[in-house]
Motif scaffolding. Structure first.
Motif, PDB file in Angstrom:
ATOM      1  N   PHE A 106      -6.468  12.003  -8.090  1.00  0.00           N
ATOM      2  CA  PHE A 106      -6.166  10.666  -8.594  1.00  0.00           C
ATOM      3  C   PHE A 106      -7.291  10.102  -9.447  1.00  0.00           C
ATOM      4  O   PHE A 106      -8.466  10.417  -9.250  1.00  0.00           O
ATOM      5  CB  PHE A 106      -5.935   9.705  -7.423  1.00  0.00           C
ATOM      6  CG  PHE A 106      -4.672   9.951  -6.650  1.00  0.00           C
ATOM      7  CD1 PHE A 106      -4.658  10.818  -5.570  1.00  0.00           C
ATOM      8  CD2 PHE A 106      -3.490   9.302  -6.997  1.00  0.00           C
ATOM      9  CE1 PHE A 106      -3.496  11.046  -4.851  1.00  0.00           C
ATOM     10  CE2 PHE A 106      -2.323   9.517  -6.277  1.00  0.00           C
ATOM     11  CZ  PHE A 106      -2.327  10.389  -5.205  1.00  0.00           C
ATOM     12  N   GLY A 107      -6.906   9.222 -10.371  1.00  0.00           N
ATOM     13  CA  GLY A 107      -7.882   8.390 -11.043  1.00  0.00           C
ATOM     14  C   GLY A 107      -8.242   7.223 -10.140  1.00  0.00           C
ATOM     15  O   GLY A 107      -7.701   7.078  -9.040  1.00  0.00           O
ATOM     16  N   LYS A 108      -9.167   6.379 -10.605  1.00  0.00           N
ATOM     17  CA  LYS A 108      -9.646   5.273  -9.786  1.00  0.00           C
ATOM     18  C   LYS A 108      -8.645   4.139  -9.672  1.00  0.00           C
ATOM     19  O   LYS A 108      -8.807   3.238  -8.858  1.00  0.00           O
ATOM     20  CB  LYS A 108     -10.960   4.731 -10.358  1.00  0.00           C
ATOM     21  CG  LYS A 108     -12.110   5.723 -10.273  1.00  0.00           C
ATOM     22  CD  LYS A 108     -12.426   6.096  -8.854  1.00  0.00           C
ATOM     23  CE  LYS A 108     -13.605   7.051  -8.776  1.00  0.00           C
ATOM     24  NZ  LYS A 108     -13.826   7.540  -7.386  1.00  0.00           N
ATOM     25  N   GLY A 109      -7.619   4.168 -10.490  1.00  0.00           N
ATOM     26  CA  GLY A 109      -6.577   3.150 -10.406  1.00  0.00           C
ATOM     27  C   GLY A 109      -6.825   1.977 -11.344  1.00  0.00           C
ATOM     28  O   GLY A 109      -7.948   1.744 -11.826  1.00  0.00           O
ATOM     29  N   PHE A 141      -1.948   4.336 -10.289  1.00  0.00           N
ATOM     30  CA  PHE A 141      -2.816   5.504 -10.253  1.00  0.00           C
ATOM     31  C   PHE A 141      -2.218   6.623 -11.102  1.00  0.00           C
ATOM     32  O   PHE A 141      -1.039   6.949 -10.964  1.00  0.00           O
ATOM     33  CB  PHE A 141      -2.984   6.013  -8.820  1.00  0.00           C
ATOM     34  CG  PHE A 141      -3.784   5.109  -7.927  1.00  0.00           C
ATOM     35  CD1 PHE A 141      -3.154   4.186  -7.111  1.00  0.00           C
ATOM     36  CD2 PHE A 141      -5.166   5.195  -7.895  1.00  0.00           C
ATOM     37  CE1 PHE A 141      -3.881   3.357  -6.280  1.00  0.00           C
ATOM     38  CE2 PHE A 141      -5.907   4.367  -7.067  1.00  0.00           C
ATOM     39  CZ  PHE A 141      -5.263   3.443  -6.256  1.00  0.00           C
ATOM     40  N   GLN A 194     -10.476   2.118  -3.138  1.00  0.00           N
ATOM     41  CA  GLN A 194     -10.693   3.466  -3.667  1.00  0.00           C
ATOM     42  C   GLN A 194      -9.361   4.147  -3.995  1.00  0.00           C
ATOM     43  O   GLN A 194      -8.292   3.657  -3.643  1.00  0.00           O
ATOM     44  CB  GLN A 194     -11.454   4.313  -2.643  1.00  0.00           C
ATOM     45  CG  GLN A 194     -12.793   3.743  -2.242  1.00  0.00           C
ATOM     46  CD  GLN A 194     -13.770   3.720  -3.382  1.00  0.00           C
ATOM     47  OE1 GLN A 194     -13.907   4.697  -4.115  1.00  0.00           O
ATOM     48  NE2 GLN A 194     -14.454   2.596  -3.564  1.00  0.00           N
ATOM     49  N   ASP A 195      -9.459   5.276  -4.664  1.00  0.00           N
ATOM     50  CA  ASP A 195      -8.276   6.100  -4.890  1.00  0.00           C
ATOM     51  C   ASP A 195      -8.118   7.064  -3.713  1.00  0.00           C
ATOM     52  O   ASP A 195      -9.088   7.349  -3.005  1.00  0.00           O
ATOM     53  CB  ASP A 195      -8.432   6.889  -6.196  1.00  0.00           C
ATOM     54  CG  ASP A 195      -9.703   7.716  -6.229  1.00  0.00           C
ATOM     55  OD1 ASP A 195      -9.603   8.956  -6.262  1.00  0.00           O
ATOM     56  OD2 ASP A 195     -10.806   7.110  -6.199  1.00  0.00           O
ATOM     57  N   PRO A 196      -6.915   7.545  -3.480  1.00  0.00           N
ATOM     58  CA  PRO A 196      -6.710   8.498  -2.390  1.00  0.00           C
ATOM     59  C   PRO A 196      -7.469   9.800  -2.635  1.00  0.00           C
ATOM     60  O   PRO A 196      -7.486  10.314  -3.746  1.00  0.00           O
ATOM     61  CB  PRO A 196      -5.194   8.724  -2.406  1.00  0.00           C
ATOM     62  CG  PRO A 196      -4.631   7.536  -3.113  1.00  0.00           C
ATOM     63  CD  PRO A 196      -5.656   7.164  -4.139  1.00  0.00           C
ATOM     64  N   GLN A 197      -8.065  10.300  -1.583  1.00  0.00           N
ATOM     65  CA  GLN A 197      -8.802  11.560  -1.641  1.00  0.00           C
ATOM     66  C   GLN A 197      -8.115  12.571  -0.737  1.00  0.00           C
ATOM     67  O   GLN A 197      -7.812  12.282   0.419  1.00  0.00           O
ATOM     68  CB  GLN A 197     -10.240  11.348  -1.177  1.00  0.00           C
ATOM     69  CG  GLN A 197     -11.066  10.451  -2.090  1.00  0.00           C
ATOM     70  CD  GLN A 197     -11.405  11.105  -3.409  1.00  0.00           C
ATOM     71  OE1 GLN A 197     -11.743  12.279  -3.472  1.00  0.00           O
ATOM     72  NE2 GLN A 197     -11.303  10.336  -4.491  1.00  0.00           N
ATOM     73  N   LEU A 213      -3.089  16.463  -5.073  1.00  0.00           N
ATOM     74  CA  LEU A 213      -3.098  15.481  -6.150  1.00  0.00           C
ATOM     75  C   LEU A 213      -4.528  14.986  -6.344  1.00  0.00           C
ATOM     76  O   LEU A 213      -5.216  14.668  -5.377  1.00  0.00           O
ATOM     77  CB  LEU A 213      -2.188  14.305  -5.802  1.00  0.00           C
ATOM     78  CG  LEU A 213      -0.684  14.589  -5.822  1.00  0.00           C
ATOM     79  CD1 LEU A 213       0.075  13.455  -5.159  1.00  0.00           C
ATOM     80  CD2 LEU A 213      -0.213  14.786  -7.252  1.00  0.00           C
ATOM     81  N   LEU A 263      -7.161   3.878   4.862  1.00  0.00           N
ATOM     82  CA  LEU A 263      -5.730   4.108   4.973  1.00  0.00           C
ATOM     83  C   LEU A 263      -5.505   5.607   4.849  1.00  0.00           C
ATOM     84  O   LEU A 263      -5.968   6.224   3.888  1.00  0.00           O
ATOM     85  CB  LEU A 263      -5.002   3.359   3.856  1.00  0.00           C
ATOM     86  CG  LEU A 263      -3.486   3.331   3.861  1.00  0.00           C
ATOM     87  CD1 LEU A 263      -2.946   2.704   5.131  1.00  0.00           C
ATOM     88  CD2 LEU A 263      -2.980   2.574   2.644  1.00  0.00           C
ATOM     89  N   GLN A 306      -7.650   7.009   1.859  1.00  0.00           N
ATOM     90  CA  GLN A 306      -7.903   6.012   0.832  1.00  0.00           C
ATOM     91  C   GLN A 306      -8.779   4.905   1.410  1.00  0.00           C
ATOM     92  O   GLN A 306      -8.310   4.078   2.200  1.00  0.00           O
ATOM     93  CB  GLN A 306      -6.609   5.422   0.277  1.00  0.00           C
ATOM     94  CG  GLN A 306      -6.835   4.472  -0.899  1.00  0.00           C
ATOM     95  CD  GLN A 306      -5.553   3.911  -1.470  1.00  0.00           C
ATOM     96  OE1 GLN A 306      -4.535   3.812  -0.786  1.00  0.00           O
ATOM     97  NE2 GLN A 306      -5.577   3.526  -2.754  1.00  0.00           N
ATOM     98  N   GLY A 307     -10.040   4.905   1.030  1.00  0.00           N
ATOM     99  CA  GLY A 307     -10.952   3.862   1.466  1.00  0.00           C
ATOM    100  C   GLY A 307     -10.652   2.557   0.739  1.00  0.00           C
ATOM    101  O   GLY A 307      -9.930   2.535  -0.252  1.00  0.00           O
ATOM    102  N   ARG A 360       0.810  -1.223   0.000  1.00  0.00           N
ATOM    103  CA  ARG A 360       0.000   0.000   0.000  1.00  0.00           C
ATOM    104  C   ARG A 360       0.843   1.272   0.000  1.00  0.00           C
ATOM    105  O   ARG A 360       0.294   2.371   0.049  1.00  0.00           O
ATOM    106  CB  ARG A 360      -0.991   0.044   1.171  1.00  0.00           C
ATOM    107  CG  ARG A 360      -1.919  -1.162   1.281  1.00  0.00           C
ATOM    108  CD  ARG A 360      -2.881  -1.306   0.140  1.00  0.00           C
ATOM    109  NE  ARG A 360      -3.793  -0.194  -0.031  1.00  0.00           N
ATOM    110  CZ  ARG A 360      -4.933  -0.052   0.636  1.00  0.00           C
ATOM    111  NH1 ARG A 360      -5.289  -0.925   1.546  1.00  0.00           N
ATOM    112  NH2 ARG A 360      -5.713   0.992   0.381  1.00  0.00           N
TER     113      ARG A 360
END
Lengths: 119, 114
Positions: free
Chosen positions: A109-112, A91, B41-44, A107, B88, B37-38, A43
């Motif tokens: 981010f896209g959904k990955g 990402f 999910q992507d980081p918010q 930043l 996270l 980051q759920g 992570r």
């Protein structure tokens, strides 16, 4: 507001082959930065490559290179000679160039996209 | 090279409890960002600080507050925890504001709310 779209949630590639990850973004700004981050199972967020919008030359970092098409607002990542250690979530991210036009340095981010590398 | 330090690395709390997450930026970095980051999910982006002042605010709930101290470390305080706060939480640091500097991410704090 800026948005980043990664339309492929998952991809797989054979070890030693080449794979391209796609990313599109939407912005009204003229100057900005684009990034690809890798997130392995640990992570940890690891920066893979960065592109500055005012630079026409595509960025390259060893086996990683980008195809930056500013007019099309497209920013794809090519991984050459794929290795098992490349398996991760990838990402795509956008950041404003605050110095020149104000705004946020966050930043976006896209959904990955989950990349699997098959031996 | 020194990296961003986050503590604790793992935290388990009950609903309605409070939690404090700490972030120690890379030496000489004066800007800190917090991201959530759920699962899946992507980081918010939550909030950022530059030179101990809040520089930007994202989708941070009113139940959360944060600050940056004189030694540039930052703390994210979360109250009345809800199940949906399980995520996270990343801290990232950089040097300066308005520059093309990379945001270096810490390893994250994994918060679980039961």
């Amino acid at each position: 507001a800026q948005t980043v779209t990664q339309s492929q949630p998952e991809m797989s590639v054979q070890e030693a082959e080449t794979v391209t990850l796609s990313c599109t973004y939407d912005t009204s700004e003229s100057d900005y930065y684009l990034f690809w981050y890798k997130q392995p199972p640990s992570r940890q967020m690891i920066l893979v490559i960065r592109q500055e919008a005012y630079k026409q030359q595509n960025a390259t970092e060893n086996r990683f290179s980008v195809n930056f098409q500013k007019a099309a607002k497209s920013f794809s990542l090519k991984i050459s000679d794929s290795q098992l250690g490349d398996a991760a979530m990838y990402f795509c991210a956008y950041r404003s160039a605050v110095r020149y036009q104000g705004g946020s340095e966050k930043l976006v981010f896209g959904k990955g996209m989950k990349l699997t590398v098959n031996p | 090279a020194a990296g961003v330090i986050q503590s604790p690395r793992h935290l388990i709390k009950e609903k309605r409890e409070t939690a404090t997450l700490k972030c120690y930026p890379i030496p000489r970095h004066d800007t800190v960002y917090w991201y959530q980051q759920g699962p899946g999910q992507d980081p918010q982006f939550l909030i950022s600080f530059y030179e101990k002042m809040q520089s930007d605010k994202g989708s941070i709930p009113d139940r959360f507050s944060a600050q940056q101290f004189s030694d540039y470390h930052s703390e994210l305080n979360m109250s009345s925890l809800e199940l949906g706060d399980s995520a996270l939480y990343f801290c990232a640091s950089t040097q300066g504001w308005g520059r093309a500097n990379e945001q270096f991410f810490g390893p994250g704090t994994r918060l679980t709310v039961l």
